[in-house]
Design a protein around this motif. Sequence first.
Motif, PDB file in Angstrom:
ATOM      1  N   VAL A 297       0.838  -1.204   0.000  1.00 42.27           N
ATOM      2  CA  VAL A 297       0.000   0.000   0.000  1.00 42.27           C
ATOM      3  C   VAL A 297       0.868   1.248   0.000  1.00 42.27           C
ATOM      4  O   VAL A 297       0.568   2.236  -0.692  1.00 42.27           O
ATOM      5  N   GLY A 298       1.968   1.231   0.757  1.00 49.87           N
ATOM      6  CA  GLY A 298       2.883   2.375   0.762  1.00 49.87           C
ATOM      7  C   GLY A 298       3.488   2.646  -0.603  1.00 49.87           C
ATOM      8  O   GLY A 298       3.591   3.804  -1.027  1.00 49.87           O
ATOM      9  N   VAL A 299       3.884   1.575  -1.307  1.00 47.91           N
ATOM     10  CA  VAL A 299       4.422   1.730  -2.656  1.00 47.91           C
ATOM     11  C   VAL A 299       3.367   2.323  -3.577  1.00 47.91           C
ATOM     12  O   VAL A 299       3.656   3.206  -4.409  1.00 47.91           O
ATOM     13  N   LEU A 300       2.137   1.859  -3.448  1.00 52.04           N
ATOM     14  CA  LEU A 300       1.052   2.404  -4.274  1.00 52.04           C
ATOM     15  C   LEU A 300       0.870   3.893  -4.019  1.00 52.04           C
ATOM     16  O   LEU A 300       0.702   4.683  -4.964  1.00 52.04           O
ATOM     17  N   VAL A 301       0.898   4.302  -2.759  1.00 47.14           N
ATOM     18  CA  VAL A 301       0.737   5.717  -2.425  1.00 47.14           C
ATOM     19  C   VAL A 301       1.855   6.551  -3.042  1.00 47.14           C
ATOM     20  O   VAL A 301       1.607   7.625  -3.617  1.00 47.14           O
ATOM     21  N   VAL A 302       3.092   6.059  -2.960  1.00 50.14           N
ATOM     22  CA  VAL A 302       4.227   6.789  -3.535  1.00 50.14           C
ATOM     23  C   VAL A 302       4.073   6.914  -5.052  1.00 50.14           C
ATOM     24  O   VAL A 302       4.294   7.993  -5.631  1.00 50.14           O
ATOM     25  N   LEU A 303       3.681   5.835  -5.705  1.00 45.99           N
ATOM     26  CA  LEU A 303       3.497   5.873  -7.158  1.00 45.99           C
ATOM     27  C   LEU A 303       2.409   6.858  -7.559  1.00 45.99           C
ATOM     28  O   LEU A 303       2.547   7.594  -8.547  1.00 45.99           O
ATOM     29  N   VAL A 304       1.330   6.882  -6.801  1.00 46.36           N
ATOM     30  CA  VAL A 304       0.246   7.824  -7.109  1.00 46.36           C
ATOM     31  C   VAL A 304       0.710   9.259  -6.907  1.00 46.36           C
ATOM     32  O   VAL A 304       0.431  10.137  -7.736  1.00 46.36           O
ATOM     33  N   LEU A 305       1.438   9.510  -5.825  1.00 47.18           N
ATOM     34  CA  LEU A 305       1.914  10.870  -5.567  1.00 47.18           C
ATOM     35  C   LEU A 305       2.896  11.342  -6.636  1.00 47.18           C
ATOM     36  O   LEU A 305       2.939  12.532  -6.972  1.00 47.18           O
ATOM     37  N   VAL A 306       3.661  10.416  -7.194  1.00 43.15           N
ATOM     38  CA  VAL A 306       4.655  10.786  -8.201  1.00 43.15           C
ATOM     39  C   VAL A 306       4.022  10.941  -9.575  1.00 43.15           C
ATOM     40  O   VAL A 306       4.281  11.923 -10.292  1.00 43.15           O
ATOM     41  N   TYR A 307       3.200   9.978  -9.969  1.00 39.41           N
ATOM     42  CA  TYR A 307       2.702   9.947 -11.348  1.00 39.41           C
ATOM     43  C   TYR A 307       1.271  10.458 -11.506  1.00 39.41           C
ATOM     44  O   TYR A 307       0.858  10.774 -12.623  1.00 39.41           O
ATOM     45  N   ALA A 308       0.516  10.521 -10.418  1.00 37.96           N
ATOM     46  CA  ALA A 308      -0.856  11.033 -10.498  1.00 37.96           C
ATOM     47  C   ALA A 308      -1.177  11.773  -9.215  1.00 37.96           C
ATOM     48  O   ALA A 308      -1.945  11.281  -8.379  1.00 37.96           O
ATOM     49  N   PRO A 309      -0.592  12.947  -9.003  1.00 36.87           N
ATOM     50  CA  PRO A 309      -0.760  13.667  -7.727  1.00 36.87           C
ATOM     51  C   PRO A 309      -2.211  13.980  -7.376  1.00 36.87           C
ATOM     52  O   PRO A 309      -2.536  14.138  -6.201  1.00 36.87           O
ATOM     53  N   ASP A 310      -3.065  14.081  -8.386  1.00 34.06           N
ATOM     54  CA  ASP A 310      -4.474  14.368  -8.129  1.00 34.06           C
ATOM     55  C   ASP A 310      -5.285  13.115  -7.834  1.00 34.06           C
ATOM     56  O   ASP A 310      -6.497  13.191  -7.633  1.00 34.06           O
ATOM     57  N   GLY A 311      -4.632  11.954  -7.841  1.00 36.39           N
ATOM     58  CA  GLY A 311      -5.337  10.724  -7.551  1.00 36.39           C
ATOM     59  C   GLY A 311      -5.782   9.988  -8.796  1.00 36.39           C
ATOM     60  O   GLY A 311      -5.621  10.459  -9.927  1.00 36.39           O
ATOM     61  N   VAL A 312      -6.359   8.823  -8.569  1.00 38.64           N
ATOM     62  CA  VAL A 312      -6.798   7.967  -9.674  1.00 38.64           C
ATOM     63  C   VAL A 312      -8.127   8.423 -10.247  1.00 38.64           C
ATOM     64  O   VAL A 312      -8.408   8.209 -11.431  1.00 38.64           O
ATOM     65  N   THR A 313      -8.968   9.056  -9.444  1.00 35.87           N
ATOM     66  CA  THR A 313     -10.307   9.449  -9.896  1.00 35.87           C
ATOM     67  C   THR A 313     -10.267  10.336 -11.136  1.00 35.87           C
ATOM     68  O   THR A 313     -11.022  10.096 -12.095  1.00 35.87           O
ATOM     69  N   PRO A 314      -9.419  11.389 -11.212  1.00 31.69           N
ATOM     70  CA  PRO A 314      -9.364  12.182 -12.448  1.00 31.69           C
ATOM     71  C   PRO A 314      -8.929  11.358 -13.655  1.00 31.69           C
ATOM     72  O   PRO A 314      -9.404  11.591 -14.777  1.00 31.69           O
ATOM     73  N   LEU A 315      -8.014  10.392 -13.450  1.00 32.50           N
ATOM     74  CA  LEU A 315      -7.598   9.534 -14.561  1.00 32.50           C
ATOM     75  C   LEU A 315      -8.770   8.724 -15.086  1.00 32.50           C
ATOM     76  O   LEU A 315      -8.956   8.588 -16.304  1.00 32.50           O
ATOM     77  N   LEU A 316      -9.555   8.179 -14.177  1.00 24.29           N
ATOM     78  CA  LEU A 316     -10.730   7.412 -14.599  1.00 24.29           C
ATOM     79  C   LEU A 316     -11.734   8.294 -15.330  1.00 24.29           C
ATOM     80  O   LEU A 316     -12.369   7.855 -16.297  1.00 24.29           O
TER      81      LEU A 316
END
Length: 336
Positions: A297-316
């Motif tokens: 989960v920590g790795v996922l959070v870091v990846l989101v902060l680096v590559y999608a700072p606004d979160g997954v919802t805007p990408l969807l």
Amino acid sequence: MLEFLTAFAILIGIYSVFTLGLNVHWGYTGLFNIGVAGFFALGAYAASLLTIRPPSSDQVDDYLYAGDLANRLEGLPVIGALDVWFVAALMAASLVTAAVALVVGTITIRLRGDYLAIATLGIAESVRLVFLNERWLGNGSKGLYTIPRVFDGIVPAQDYDRVYLVVVLVVFAALFLGIRALVHSPWGRVLRAIREDEVTAEASGKHVFRFKLQAFVLGAVIMGIGGALYAFNLRAISPSAFTPLLGTFIIWAMLVVGGSGRLYAPIVGAFIVWGIWSGSQFLPDPLSSPNVRYFSVGVLVVLVLVYAPDGVTPLLSRVRERWTARRRLRRAVAEE
């Protein structure tokens, strides 16, 4: 498989409630609260202590009970059938968390950034340690283990999870619609203004402290309701469930992954993070340990902060818009 999916959906709904409350704090107001586990515990214990049934004779020791509302109302045919004790338990969780949040917020809301985070973390740990050490209040480390079921005696045991899933979804939908209305109201716009620039909002004549305190209490109430739903789902709680990692980090991860300040972020974040957490139990033994789960989960959070700072919802949302545009284009070409 159906039982697993039902249990999975129930926990997603419950954690979506927690994330919804945290979104009010951080996403809309900018309050850095890392004491989610405290309000989580208060809601769970308040609802449980109001409605708990006496344990069986082989479990009885020097146990003190704060209430037995479920048993007392069960004798009344109409009230017992409606299970209004569950509504009373949700109200108790709301009132207790609101009262504590009001006191805590009055003291700490003026703190900013890291100082508020440290204060809320300390208060959350204090709440957990009180329930752990004061055995008269919540049975100490053993916790509460005879929490009643909703609609017990009315719904067959094999169908209980499906019925409770509906209950969780109804509660979440009511909270979600209420928050959506508030976010789009003038009150919600003031909160966003405070989040973006507190000084400018205060210069515009807004009572920043009052608005922040209101948001803090509202978010805590939602977390308390989530705690009550959690208790009635597992029907057994103990202080070990409200540690900073399990009671705060996971919920923060859900908000970050979903996208703070986004209306649908609690649902998206809870689905992704809890999917990783619960899905990893099917992996081989070393990979299914809690430490590996937290690391994932920590790795996922870091990846989101680096590559999608606004979160997954805007990408969807962008993917859905592109898919809709392509479908319209294909339809237009077909009509020509």
